[in-house]
Write an enzyme that holds these catalytic residues in place. Structure first.
Site, PDB file in Angstrom:
ATOM      1  N   SER A  14       0.818  -1.219   0.000  1.00  0.00           N
ATOM      2  CA  SER A  14       0.000   0.000   0.000  1.00  0.00           C
ATOM      3  C   SER A  14       0.852   1.270   0.000  1.00  0.00           C
ATOM      4  CB  SER A  14      -0.915   0.009   1.229  1.00  0.00           C
ATOM      5  OG  SER A  14      -1.562   1.264   1.335  1.00  0.00           O
ATOM      6  N   LYS A  63     -13.347  -4.301   2.183  1.00  0.00           N
ATOM      7  CA  LYS A  63     -14.208  -3.107   2.101  1.00  0.00           C
ATOM      8  C   LYS A  63     -15.701  -3.398   2.294  1.00  0.00           C
ATOM      9  CE  LYS A  63     -11.190  -0.215  -0.732  1.00  0.00           C
ATOM     10  NZ  LYS A  63     -11.131   0.726  -1.872  1.00  0.00           N
ATOM     11  N   ASN A  84     -14.245   2.391   3.052  1.00  0.00           N
ATOM     12  CA  ASN A  84     -12.785   2.347   2.938  1.00  0.00           C
ATOM     13  C   ASN A  84     -12.127   3.130   4.079  1.00  0.00           C
ATOM     14  OD1 ASN A  84     -13.381   4.991   2.042  1.00  0.00           O
ATOM     15  ND2 ASN A  84     -11.432   5.043   0.947  1.00  0.00           N
ATOM     16  N   ASP A  99     -13.642   6.888  -1.455  1.00  0.00           N
ATOM     17  CA  ASP A  99     -13.177   6.577  -2.813  1.00  0.00           C
ATOM     18  C   ASP A  99     -13.929   7.399  -3.861  1.00  0.00           C
ATOM     19  OD1 ASP A  99     -11.237   4.674  -2.108  1.00  0.00           O
ATOM     20  OD2 ASP A  99     -12.713   3.050  -2.050  1.00  0.00           O
ATOM     21  N   ALA A 123     -17.399  -2.906 -13.893  1.00  0.00           N
ATOM     22  CA  ALA A 123     -18.617  -2.950 -13.080  1.00  0.00           C
ATOM     23  C   ALA A 123     -18.340  -3.628 -11.740  1.00  0.00           C
ATOM     24  CB  ALA A 123     -19.719  -3.682 -13.837  1.00  0.00           C
ATOM     25  N   GLY A 124     -17.107  -3.581 -11.290  1.00  0.00           N
ATOM     26  CA  GLY A 124     -16.727  -4.189 -10.013  1.00  0.00           C
ATOM     27  C   GLY A 124     -16.887  -3.208  -8.863  1.00  0.00           C
TER      28      GLY A 124
END
Ligand code: ATR
Length: 264
Positions: A14, A63, A84, A99, A123-124
């Site tokens: 990250s 998430k 998130n 986000d 489309a996730g």
């Protein structure tokens, strides 16, 4: 010292620790930001609450699950179906989604989204945040996805329409956002963008930031479009987290610089 961190599996890659620690340091805050890898999210959240962590960033694969473990979740996160960002309160963790705000702020540096047509690839989970943000900002959103059923589902859940991948080139958008995981090093796209699709009038964003210049953005840039890379969305979602946790404006320039340095 105040403790903050990013919780994921894995978490080590990250870029949030570099960005957030730079923000704390430039303001002279006595705070640490750590990368935390968890196996069991519920256990980890209970432990971090007990230790006194003030805020957490939640990433893949937690998430959706994190939403169920919060005592309160804001309306945007509920619509998106994911949080998130967590903030510790007396009664437990409070959840939020930044986000979508990150996507909106990164794009609105380039143009006003009010009334524009935006085409979204994917489309996730990432697409849900971006589509929510775009519609909140007043854009008309059209999505396209390799698996049509998922596009149909997203268009039923959020106010947007969808087109099959064979015909996205008929949409004439001012904004294009690539939210699929394709374009990461060595992952080919399941779609082909026709040579004359991108124009100099467009703003094109990719949420992928490894590499920073994806093949998608390279093609858009070559056609003269204004491009926004994935670090900008990461930056602005982080800026929103910072100000929610600490109740003060985030040091944008220091955060951008730290992110860009960490990404190289
Ligand atoms: P995330 O939460 O990161 O969005 P996800 O929910 O697994 O992850 O969604 C990944 C998205 O990338 C999906 O839209 C997926 O398309 P499918 O629904 O057809 O699986 C898309 N995707 C993944 N690999 C792709 C590829 N090589 N080309 C185009 N789209 C791809």
């Amino acid at each position: 010292h105040d403790l903050f961190g990013v919780l994921g599996r894995p978490a080590g890659h990250s870029l949030s620790p570099a960005m957030m620690q730079a923000a704390f340091d430039v303001l002279g805050l006595k705070a640490y930001y750590l990368a935390l890898e968890a196996d069991d999210l519920a256990e980890a959240l209970a432990a971090l609450d007990a230790v006194g962590f003030r805020g957490l960033s939640v990433t893949v694969p937690f998430k959706q699950e994190a939403m169920k473990l919060c005592v309160h979740v804001d309306a945007a996160a509920q619509r998106i179906g994911a949080v998130n960002t967590l903030r510790r309160t007396q009664g437990g963790w409070e959840g939020r989604n930044t986000d979508w705000l990150g996507a909106v702020r990164a794009l609105e540096r380039q143009l006003s989204l009010q009334g524009v047509t935006a085409l979204v690839f994917g489309a996730g989970g990432a697409a849900r945040g971006v589509v929510y943000g775009l519609t909140e900002a007043g854009a008309h959103v059209v999505i396209t996805n390799r698996t049509e059923d998922r596009a149909r589902e997203l268009a039923a859940a959020l106010p947007c329409s969808w087109v099959p991948m064979e015909s996205f080139h008929r949409v004439k958008p001012q904004v294009v956002v690539q939210t699929t995981s394709a374009g990461m090093s060595g992952r080919p796209y399941a779609f082909r963008v026709p040579q004359n699709f991108f124009t100099p009038q467009m703003v094109v964003m990719d949420i992928v930031y490894s590499p920073l210049e994806t093949p998608f953005l390279r093609q858009a840039k070559a056609a003269g479009a204004r491009v926004v890379d994935g670090l900008e969305m990461l930056l602005y979602q982080g800026i929103e987290q910072f100000s929610w946790w600490l109740n003060r404006p985030a040091p944008e320039a220091a955060m951008r610089q730290a992110l860009r340095r960490a990404a190289h």
